[in-house]
Design a protein around this motif. Structure first.
Motif, PDB file in Angstrom:
ATOM      1  N   LEU A 148       0.888  -5.164 -12.116  1.00 54.36           N
ATOM      2  CA  LEU A 148       0.527  -4.474 -10.890  1.00 54.36           C
ATOM      3  C   LEU A 148       1.753  -3.714 -10.385  1.00 54.36           C
ATOM      4  CD1 LEU A 148      -2.070  -6.205 -10.849  1.00 54.36           C
ATOM      5  CD2 LEU A 148      -1.679  -6.568  -8.411  1.00 54.36           C
ATOM      6  N   TYR A 155      -5.479  -2.738  -5.504  1.00 58.32           N
ATOM      7  CA  TYR A 155      -5.480  -4.056  -4.872  1.00 58.32           C
ATOM      8  C   TYR A 155      -4.815  -3.944  -3.500  1.00 58.32           C
ATOM      9  CZ  TYR A 155      -6.169  -5.676  -9.677  1.00 58.32           C
ATOM     10  OH  TYR A 155      -6.649  -5.883 -10.954  1.00 58.32           O
ATOM     11  N   PHE A 192       3.367  -1.922  -7.165  1.00 56.91           N
ATOM     12  CA  PHE A 192       3.215  -2.011  -5.720  1.00 56.91           C
ATOM     13  C   PHE A 192       3.829  -0.819  -4.994  1.00 56.91           C
ATOM     14  CE2 PHE A 192       1.498  -6.177  -4.690  1.00 56.91           C
ATOM     15  CZ  PHE A 192       1.585  -6.821  -5.904  1.00 56.91           C
ATOM     16  N   GLY A 193       3.189  -0.444  -3.891  1.00 55.80           N
ATOM     17  CA  GLY A 193       3.792   0.471  -2.952  1.00 55.80           C
ATOM     18  C   GLY A 193       4.753  -0.276  -2.036  1.00 55.80           C
ATOM     19  N   GLU A 194       5.372   0.448  -1.129  1.00 53.69           N
ATOM     20  CA  GLU A 194       6.355  -0.175  -0.240  1.00 53.69           C
ATOM     21  C   GLU A 194       5.714  -0.780   1.002  1.00 53.69           C
ATOM     22  OE1 GLU A 194      10.202   2.497  -1.618  1.00 53.69           O
ATOM     23  OE2 GLU A 194       9.746   2.243   0.515  1.00 53.69           O
ATOM     24  N   TYR A 242       7.828 -11.504  -9.871  1.00 54.44           N
ATOM     25  CA  TYR A 242       8.073 -10.260  -9.168  1.00 54.44           C
ATOM     26  C   TYR A 242       9.274 -10.449  -8.252  1.00 54.44           C
ATOM     27  CZ  TYR A 242       3.783  -7.863 -10.584  1.00 54.44           C
ATOM     28  OH  TYR A 242       2.805  -7.226 -11.297  1.00 54.44           O
ATOM     29  N   LEU A 272       0.317  -4.498   1.603  1.00 54.82           N
ATOM     30  CA  LEU A 272       0.769  -3.934   0.341  1.00 54.82           C
ATOM     31  C   LEU A 272      -0.416  -3.492  -0.501  1.00 54.82           C
ATOM     32  CD1 LEU A 272       3.520  -6.545  -0.477  1.00 54.82           C
ATOM     33  CD2 LEU A 272       3.907  -4.143   0.014  1.00 54.82           C
ATOM     34  N   GLY A 307       9.274  -2.459  -1.964  1.00 52.19           N
ATOM     35  CA  GLY A 307       8.061  -3.134  -2.401  1.00 52.19           C
ATOM     36  C   GLY A 307       8.352  -4.072  -3.556  1.00 52.19           C
TER      37      GLY A 307
END
Lengths: 112, 115
Positions: free
Chosen positions: B104, B33, B106-108, A36, B90, A43
């Protein structure tokens, strides 16, 4: 338990240099492996993944190969750009599990 | 398609207070999550919800709790805040049925500062 160990940062390179960020893991069975990336102020987003041994994940010029024999998933790029400056996280999702286990992250800075 | 959204984006609390963070997953995603990203550290797994149930919990004290609603949105509650709770929280969502190979999203994050 499951764990991921990443090369410690920060890493600073010049533009067009070759990049390697090392990642090794400990897990039972056959985990899925992920890289990632977290750009400044954003994010996390998936960069690439590999779900079985010898698979190679690739995206945006980055590559990583799932090596079961060395329990590694090193991230490489042949020629980095300033826009690649970010924090990179190696992660695994163990077989039969749902959560991602992350390494500590490696901050990469590319200078023009 | 909207991504994972989190609120608030920033907040400041004092020791001993309580905080609630909110997360809306991507439409169609049933798993949510929560991770804590403290300064200089990697992401630590907090909680996993799926279909309204808590499925797994990380190594955090009970004052960290949450829930998932019927529309799959989620809340993270932290009681009796301590200084070391200062972190970026997060939220991430995952599509149902993808098992351990699924990505997954993710948001910020919600950045919490405890004074």
């Amino acid at each position: 338990g499951d764990s991921v160990t990443q090369m410690e940062g920060p890493v600073t390179l010049s533009e067009e240099a070759f990049l390697t960020i090392n990642c090794t893991y400990t897990a039972t069975g056959y985990p899925s492996l992920f890289w990632y990336v977290q750009y400044p102020g954003e994010g996390l987003q998936l960069l690439l993944k590999a779900t079985k041994a010898d698979d190679k994940g690739s995206n945006k010029g980055f590559e990583a190969t799932y090596r079961k024999e060395t329990t590694s998933f090193h991230l490489e790029k042949g020629s980095v750009q300033v826009s690649d400056s970010a924090v990179y996280f190696c992660a695994l999702s163990a077989q039969g599990a749902q959560k991602l286990v992350f390494g500590q992250g490696t901050r990469l800075t590319i200078n023009p | 398609e909207a991504g994972v959204t989190q609120s608030p984006t920033h907040l400041i609390k004092t020791r001993g207070q309580q905080v609630t963070l909110r997360c809306s997953p991507i439409s169609g995603h049933t798993s949510v999550y929560w991770y804590q990203q403290a300064l200089g550290l990697g992401l630590q797994f907090l909680l996993w919800y799926d279909e309204g149930e808590e499925r797994n919990r990380g190594n955090f004290p009970p004052r960290f709790s949450g829930r998932q609603f019927p529309n799959y949105s989620s809340e993270l509650n932290v009681n009796a805040l301590e200084l070391e709770d200062s972190a970026l929280y997060l939220c991430a969502s995952r599509k149902a049925g993808t098992g351990n190979t699924g990505e997954l999203f993710f948001g910020e994050g919600s950045r919490l500062t405890v004074l």
